[in-house]
Design an enzyme around this catalytic site. Structure first.
Site, PDB file in Angstrom:
ATOM      1  N   ILE A   1      -5.069   0.320  -7.252  1.00 26.81           N
ATOM      2  CA  ILE A   1      -5.639   1.546  -7.830  1.00 26.81           C
ATOM      3  C   ILE A   1      -4.514   2.538  -8.153  1.00 26.81           C
ATOM      4  O   ILE A   1      -3.769   2.916  -7.258  1.00 26.81           O
ATOM      5  CB  ILE A   1      -6.617   2.216  -6.843  1.00 26.81           C
ATOM      6  CG1 ILE A   1      -7.690   1.231  -6.377  1.00 26.81           C
ATOM      7  CG2 ILE A   1      -7.227   3.454  -7.462  1.00 26.81           C
ATOM      8  CD1 ILE A   1      -8.637   1.801  -5.317  1.00 26.81           C
TER       9      ILE A   1
ATOM     10  N   LYS B   1       4.125   1.383   2.747  1.00 21.06           N
ATOM     11  CA  LYS B   1       3.543   2.640   3.230  1.00 21.06           C
ATOM     12  C   LYS B   1       4.091   3.042   4.584  1.00 21.06           C
ATOM     13  O   LYS B   1       4.255   4.224   4.872  1.00 21.06           O
ATOM     14  CB  LYS B   1       2.026   2.545   3.319  1.00 21.06           C
ATOM     15  CG  LYS B   1       1.496   1.321   4.047  1.00 21.06           C
ATOM     16  CD  LYS B   1       1.041   0.265   3.056  1.00 21.06           C
ATOM     17  CE  LYS B   1       0.536  -0.966   3.745  1.00 21.06           C
ATOM     18  NZ  LYS B   1       0.036  -1.965   2.797  1.00 21.06           N
TER      19      LYS B   1
ATOM     20  N   VAL C   1      -0.260   2.760  -1.634  1.00 22.66           N
ATOM     21  CA  VAL C   1      -1.537   3.419  -1.366  1.00 22.66           C
ATOM     22  C   VAL C   1      -2.648   2.767  -2.177  1.00 22.66           C
ATOM     23  O   VAL C   1      -2.630   2.790  -3.399  1.00 22.66           O
ATOM     24  CB  VAL C   1      -1.473   4.924  -1.717  1.00 22.66           C
ATOM     25  CG1 VAL C   1      -2.767   5.608  -1.321  1.00 22.66           C
ATOM     26  CG2 VAL C   1      -0.279   5.593  -1.052  1.00 22.66           C
TER      27      VAL C   1
ATOM     28  N   GLY D   1      -3.582  -7.814  -2.016  1.00 24.11           N
ATOM     29  CA  GLY D   1      -3.548  -9.096  -2.710  1.00 24.11           C
ATOM     30  C   GLY D   1      -2.417  -9.141  -3.709  1.00 24.11           C
ATOM     31  O   GLY D   1      -1.923  -8.102  -4.161  1.00 24.11           O
TER      32      GLY D   1
ATOM     33  N   ASP E   1      -2.556   1.677   9.460  1.00 27.33           N
ATOM     34  CA  ASP E   1      -2.195   1.346   8.076  1.00 27.33           C
ATOM     35  C   ASP E   1      -2.838   2.331   7.101  1.00 27.33           C
ATOM     36  O   ASP E   1      -2.167   2.896   6.230  1.00 27.33           O
ATOM     37  CB  ASP E   1      -2.642  -0.093   7.783  1.00 27.33           C
ATOM     38  CG  ASP E   1      -2.597  -0.418   6.310  1.00 27.33           C
ATOM     39  OD1 ASP E   1      -1.488  -0.651   5.791  1.00 27.33           O
ATOM     40  OD2 ASP E   1      -3.667  -0.426   5.655  1.00 27.33           O
TER      41      ASP E   1
ATOM     42  N   VAL F   1       3.689 -10.052  -2.343  1.00 22.86           N
ATOM     43  CA  VAL F   1       3.878  -9.081  -3.421  1.00 22.86           C
ATOM     44  C   VAL F   1       5.100  -9.425  -4.270  1.00 22.86           C
ATOM     45  O   VAL F   1       5.043  -9.397  -5.500  1.00 22.86           O
ATOM     46  CB  VAL F   1       3.995  -7.646  -2.857  1.00 22.86           C
ATOM     47  CG1 VAL F   1       3.988  -6.645  -4.001  1.00 22.86           C
ATOM     48  CG2 VAL F   1       2.862  -7.347  -1.889  1.00 22.86           C
TER      49      VAL F   1
ATOM     50  N   LYS G   1      -1.276   5.573   4.586  1.00 20.70           N
ATOM     51  CA  LYS G   1      -1.617   5.828   3.185  1.00 20.70           C
ATOM     52  C   LYS G   1      -2.138   7.252   3.008  1.00 20.70           C
ATOM     53  O   LYS G   1      -1.787   7.942   2.046  1.00 20.70           O
ATOM     54  CB  LYS G   1      -2.660   4.812   2.721  1.00 20.70           C
ATOM     55  CG  LYS G   1      -2.139   3.377   2.751  1.00 20.70           C
ATOM     56  CD  LYS G   1      -3.255   2.355   2.570  1.00 20.70           C
ATOM     57  CE  LYS G   1      -2.715   0.938   2.715  1.00 20.70           C
ATOM     58  NZ  LYS G   1      -3.787  -0.082   2.793  1.00 20.70           N
TER      59      LYS G   1
HETATM   60  N1  LIG Z   1       0.183  -8.063   0.671  1.00 19.65           N
HETATM   61  C1  LIG Z   1      -0.497  -7.049   0.173  1.00 19.65           C
HETATM   62  O1  LIG Z   1      -1.601  -7.216  -0.298  1.00 19.65           O
HETATM   63  C2  LIG Z   1       0.121  -5.679   0.171  1.00 19.65           C
HETATM   64  C3  LIG Z   1      -0.610  -4.608  -0.368  1.00 19.65           C
HETATM   65  C4  LIG Z   1      -0.039  -3.343  -0.427  1.00 19.65           C
HETATM   66  C5  LIG Z   1       1.229  -3.155   0.088  1.00 19.65           C
HETATM   67  N2  LIG Z   1       1.915  -4.201   0.654  1.00 19.65           N
HETATM   68  C6  LIG Z   1       3.244  -3.953   1.195  1.00 19.65           C
HETATM   69  O2  LIG Z   1       4.167  -4.716   0.461  1.00 19.65           O
HETATM   70  C7  LIG Z   1       5.243  -5.104   1.306  1.00 19.65           C
HETATM   71  C8  LIG Z   1       5.389  -6.599   1.276  1.00 19.65           C
HETATM   72  O3  LIG Z   1       4.176  -7.170   1.679  1.00 19.65           O
HETATM   73  P1  LIG Z   1       3.899  -8.751   1.575  1.00 19.65           P
HETATM   74  O4  LIG Z   1       2.474  -8.922   1.865  1.00 19.65           O
HETATM   75  O5  LIG Z   1       4.468  -9.274   0.319  1.00 19.65           O
HETATM   76  O6  LIG Z   1       4.755  -9.275   2.829  1.00 19.65           O
HETATM   77  P2  LIG Z   1       5.127 -10.792   3.196  1.00 19.65           P
HETATM   78  O7  LIG Z   1       4.280 -11.730   2.434  1.00 19.65           O
HETATM   79  O8  LIG Z   1       5.161 -10.844   4.654  1.00 19.65           O
HETATM   80  O9  LIG Z   1       6.608 -10.913   2.622  1.00 19.65           O
HETATM   81  C9  LIG Z   1       7.688 -10.230   3.170  1.00 19.65           C
HETATM   82  C10 LIG Z   1       8.939 -10.774   2.535  1.00 19.65           C
HETATM   83  O10 LIG Z   1      10.056 -10.047   3.037  1.00 19.65           O
HETATM   84  C11 LIG Z   1      11.061 -10.987   3.383  1.00 19.65           C
HETATM   85  N3  LIG Z   1      11.896 -10.462   4.438  1.00 19.65           N
HETATM   86  C12 LIG Z   1      11.570 -10.200   5.710  1.00 19.65           C
HETATM   87  N4  LIG Z   1      12.636  -9.745   6.375  1.00 19.65           N
HETATM   88  C13 LIG Z   1      13.649  -9.736   5.493  1.00 19.65           C
HETATM   89  C14 LIG Z   1      15.001  -9.383   5.581  1.00 19.65           C
HETATM   90  N5  LIG Z   1      15.522  -8.957   6.712  1.00 19.65           N
HETATM   91  N6  LIG Z   1      15.762  -9.503   4.465  1.00 19.65           N
HETATM   92  C15 LIG Z   1      15.237  -9.944   3.306  1.00 19.65           C
HETATM   93  N7  LIG Z   1      13.963 -10.298   3.168  1.00 19.65           N
HETATM   94  C16 LIG Z   1      13.183 -10.179   4.261  1.00 19.65           C
HETATM   95  C17 LIG Z   1      10.341 -12.232   3.806  1.00 19.65           C
HETATM   96  O11 LIG Z   1      11.215 -13.311   3.659  1.00 19.65           O
HETATM   97  P3  LIG Z   1      10.781 -14.852   3.969  1.00 19.65           P
HETATM   98  O12 LIG Z   1       9.719 -15.152   2.964  1.00 19.65           O
HETATM   99  O13 LIG Z   1      12.005 -15.608   3.723  1.00 19.65           O
HETATM  100  O14 LIG Z   1      10.279 -14.837   5.365  1.00 19.65           O
HETATM  101  C18 LIG Z   1       9.189 -12.257   2.827  1.00 19.65           C
HETATM  102  O15 LIG Z   1       9.564 -12.887   1.635  1.00 19.65           O
HETATM  103  C19 LIG Z   1       4.919  -4.524   2.668  1.00 19.65           C
HETATM  104  O16 LIG Z   1       5.527  -3.260   2.787  1.00 19.65           O
HETATM  105  C20 LIG Z   1       3.417  -4.348   2.607  1.00 19.65           C
HETATM  106  O17 LIG Z   1       2.937  -3.322   3.457  1.00 19.65           O
HETATM  107  C21 LIG Z   1       1.383  -5.452   0.690  1.00 19.65           C
END
Ligand SMILES: NC(=O)c1ccc[n+]([C@@H]2O[C@H](COP(=O)([O-])OP(=O)(O)OC[C@H]3O[C@@H](n4cnc5c(N)ncnc54)[C@H](OP(=O)(O)O)[C@@H]3O)[C@@H](O)[C@H]2O)c1
Ligand SMILES: NC(=O)c1ccc[n+]([C@@H]2O[C@H](COP(=O)([O-])OP(=O)(O)OC[C@H]3O[C@@H](n4cnc5c(N)ncnc54)[C@H](OP(=O)(O)O)[C@@H]3O)[C@@H](O)[C@H]2O)c1
Lengths: 430, 430
Positions: free
Chosen positions: B138, B107, B134, B304, B203, B15, B207
């Site tokens: 959307i 969430k 959430v 995504g 999860d 994200v 939401k």
């Molecule tokens: N992916 C989706 O489709 C989606 C959809 C809706 C909501 N979300 C929400 O959006 C958020 C992020 O999701 P994501 O999919 O982008 O997660 P992700 O790809 O796992 O990325 C998490 C990021 O946080 C960083 N991180 C972890 N621990 C950290 C710390 N202590 N200090 C600083 N940075 C730290 C990681 O760093 P490194 O890269 O250096 O490891 C990584 O860049 C989550 O809350 C998730 O529930 C995601």
């Protein structure tokens, strides 16, 4: 609690009464959500004596709706009269002139005078909001201008006239011809006084022009919408389309092409399995395609007291909360005057015609398409009792200009027994 | 043009990178829409050296995400780290403490600490927004708290975990058992590191708790969500349900009943012909029912890079435009602590069990339902090769308490060969 937001309501018909009922029923809830009370100071309609089923005794009355704007006890004028000119326009103009915010449900007014009114409202630092004008209760203008603000919008589509969708789906489910269902809809009071507004696609075209302005940051340009009504859709078209996995909808599509803005409101074939294809009855649907978000589909009631009042109230609460956005999402003086594409993006087409039952007739028709560079995907000739043979053709992707040339050539072959009907097959992912 | 809105981005995963790409690609468009430039001052993640496919050279780096909050060149902290505790929570707390607005997609954090964080943010006059948390792309939080603000919301429903919907629809279309499709989804990287978060409904439950708070003006209460995962849904259940005109979905439902708030995230049968029943693959859908607007359905990608960044950016643009709303639509100190209904509203249920192939076994099962006051709508016994007979029962409307009593009684009959599975049949208009 801060100052109440005081409304002046112009027009006490279906929507006006709906808004009043909502304020009366949900005063406390609205105050909590808006952060301040929402109250009504004054109302206006033509006939002061009409019983409207709501208690108006607490509100001042104005005979002339535009006079609401001059009242010191009105902060926001809600225009629910309707119409492009006359009282509706005067009321909105007066509101802006007197420094009052405006909420309206009037697509016709904004489709024609939207750019002018937006320019004036913004120059005066006022809000002019119109959620209820597009797809009734569906908060689609908000979704587009706020929720999806991070996206380059690629295409906007919508089934936004409930009456037309009712007619088309009723033809399909009851197997009744257009004329019969049209008469039914008329008896049920579903049609506007001038039914061309509905079945001719004008009402839905107004809505599309508004959505396109917000989607692409362009000036509202209703004249650029290519309109085609549903009058020529037959029950056979619906059946043939269904056989091939399509439903026929009065579909609005707005899209920026390399050659300019393409906006059309016309009967289109859409995949039966898509959300648009699944839409039955008077329900509306709006589809946005953004470069980041992909496809967002919104579905709900496009008209009626409750849904329309809901949209009006959403705008009122926004204003009460202090939200102040440019009318079409970007400042009116930055809206582009987009050139009109004189033809839409190529797409497959569905063609239906009657040809004379003569040897070689079909070959002549096929030749016209071939000469225009259009290739045929499927072709069917139906059994027939008389001397005319109904023929159905699905083309591969073709430009509308080429298609029109082919249709003109067909007319010159002398084998046509009826003017061909051509409906676009709108290509929609999954 | 006014002051830019300067972001500090915490978390550079799917994200975070999506948001950066959007700012880089659409800077000018965003500035026009927001009325001011949106820029990035600083970023943070765990590993500074990772190649993330975007150019980060223009941004300052913080090893500790919470330090973004202390920077003078950051106005708004975007928390995209994830997780209930640790860095995500610290970063949001630090942002609020330093007077910075917050946008998050988290969430889990808000489902647990949402009330506390909202209280703090509002006390400091700050925005804390969570559209991306959430249903991904959307704009449903916005639709609920703004567009539908004139409605008393009666029910909120949603298919909000794309992975579960993918699994269920793939089981159906490919005729594969749960375990196989689960393994497939795992191989495709669709599942969280801890898959219970997905298939256990946690999860999606997070939401739902957030949506319910905004819908009913109550404090977020994730513990009140009755969770039931999809692990017990079999391919036979899906087939039987389809035979009867239903699809099985991991459906979240939140509703205020006479006995308090009812929230559940569980496999439910929904009409195949309804928008929820038609939802295939990983797509999400949220349904709101309001007293004025009726039913509003929103559909789109729930996860995504692009869709989630789109939602994050919608929040950012709102803040850039000066929108300042209470976190859950009404001020946190006015959110009610709603009592939990210890049972949901009565509904029909689908029951499946294996019974021993003994005379009178079926009658005993039926008697258990009868004694609990539950009447049977349909009952089917399937052909079977072994000594256990699969039995399928659809009840008329029943309370969950009565149903559980009947199921306990069944266990005491000694004729059950397996524990009965009970799925609610959610009643959805048209
Ligand atoms: N992916 C989706 O489709 C989606 C959809 C809706 C909501 N979300 C929400 O959006 C958020 C992020 O999701 P994501 O999919 O982008 O997660 P992700 O790809 O796992 O990325 C998490 C990021 O946080 C960083 N991180 C972890 N621990 C950290 C710390 N202590 N200090 C600083 N940075 C730290 C990681 O760093 P490194 O890269 O250096 O490891 C990584 O860049 C989550 O809350 C998730 O529930 C995601
Ligand atoms: N109805 C819907 O479902 C719907 C949905 C979306 C948008 N809209 C839009 O909402 C607007 C109102 O629609 P509606 O269905 O409520 O219309 P309506 O029922 O026909 O009501 C129109 C109201 O305007 C009043 N009016 C007419 N001329 C006036 C004048 N010169 N001065 C003051 N008042 C005047 C009428 O007064 P009298 O009652 O005294 O005759 C009537 O109360 C229209 O722009 C329409 O397009 C309606």
């Amino acid at each position: 609690m801060t100052q109440p937001l005081r409304l002046g309501i112009a027009g006490l018909g279906t929507v006006g009464v709906g808004v009043i009922r909502m304020v009366q029923r949900h005063g406390e809830m609205l105050a909590t959500r808006a952060g301040r009370p929402i109250s009504i100071s004054a109302v206006s309609a033509r006939n002061r004596d009409k019983d409207r089923g709501v208690d108006l005794s607490g509100y001042a009355w104005e005979d002339n709706a535009a006079d609401l704007a001059a009242r010191d006890d009105v902060d926001l004028v809600v225009e629910l009269i309707g119409g492009i000119e006359g009282s509706a326009r005067e009321t909105v103009e007066a509101a802006i002139a007197h420094g009052k915010d405006v909420v309206t449900a009037n697509k016709a007014l904004l489709a024609i005078h939207g750019h002018d009114l937006a320019t004036k409202a913004e120059a005066a630092g006022l809000a002019l909001r119109f959620e209820a004008a597009v797809a009734g209760g569906i908060p689609c203008v908000k979704a587009l201008t706020e929720g999806l603000a991070g996206n380059k919008i690629e295409r906007v589509m919508g089934v936004m006239n409930g009456t037309c969708n009712y007619i088309l789906t009723r033809m399909e489910s009851a197997g009744l011809p257009y004329e019969t269902v049209f008469a039914e809809a008329n008896d049920l009071g579903y049609l506007e006084a001038d039914p061309t507004l509905d079945v001719g696609g004008i009402d839905a075209g107004h809505k599309l022009a508004l959505l396109a302005a917000a989607a692409f940051g362009i000036r509202v340009d209703f004249d650029a919408v290519r309109l085609e009504g549903i009058e020529r859709v037959t029950i056979d078209d619906i059946t043939h389309a269904a056989d091939m996995g399509f439903a026929i909808k009065l579909l609005g599509v707005a899209q920026l092409t390399g050659r300019g803005l393409d906006m059309r409101m016309s009967p289109c074939l859409v995949p039966l399995a898509s959300p648009l294809g699944q839409l039955h009855g008077a329900t509306n649907m709006v589809v946005f395609e953004g470069d980041a978000v992909g496809q967002i589909v919104l579905r709900g009631a496009g008209a009626g007291e409750g849904p329309t009042a809901s949209a009006v109230m959403g705008d009122i609460v926004d204003i009460a909360r202090g939200l102040r956005l440019p009318v079409f999402g970007v400042p009116a003086d930055q809206l582009r005057a987009e050139t009109r594409a004189n033809t839409g993006a190529p797409s497959p087409y569905y063609l239906r015609m009657d040809i004379l039952d003569k040897p070689g007739a079909l070959a002549k028709i096929a030749a016209c398409l071939g000469e225009a560079g259009i290739s045929i995907d499927r072709m069917r000739q139906y059994d027939h009792a008389d001397t005319n043979a109904p023929v159905l053709i699905v083309t591969h992707k073709a430009g509308r200009t080429e298609l029109d040339a082919a249709i003109e050539a067909m007319a010159r072959t002398g084998v046509l027994a009826s003017e061909p009907v051509a409906f676009r097959i709108e290509q929609i992912g999954e």
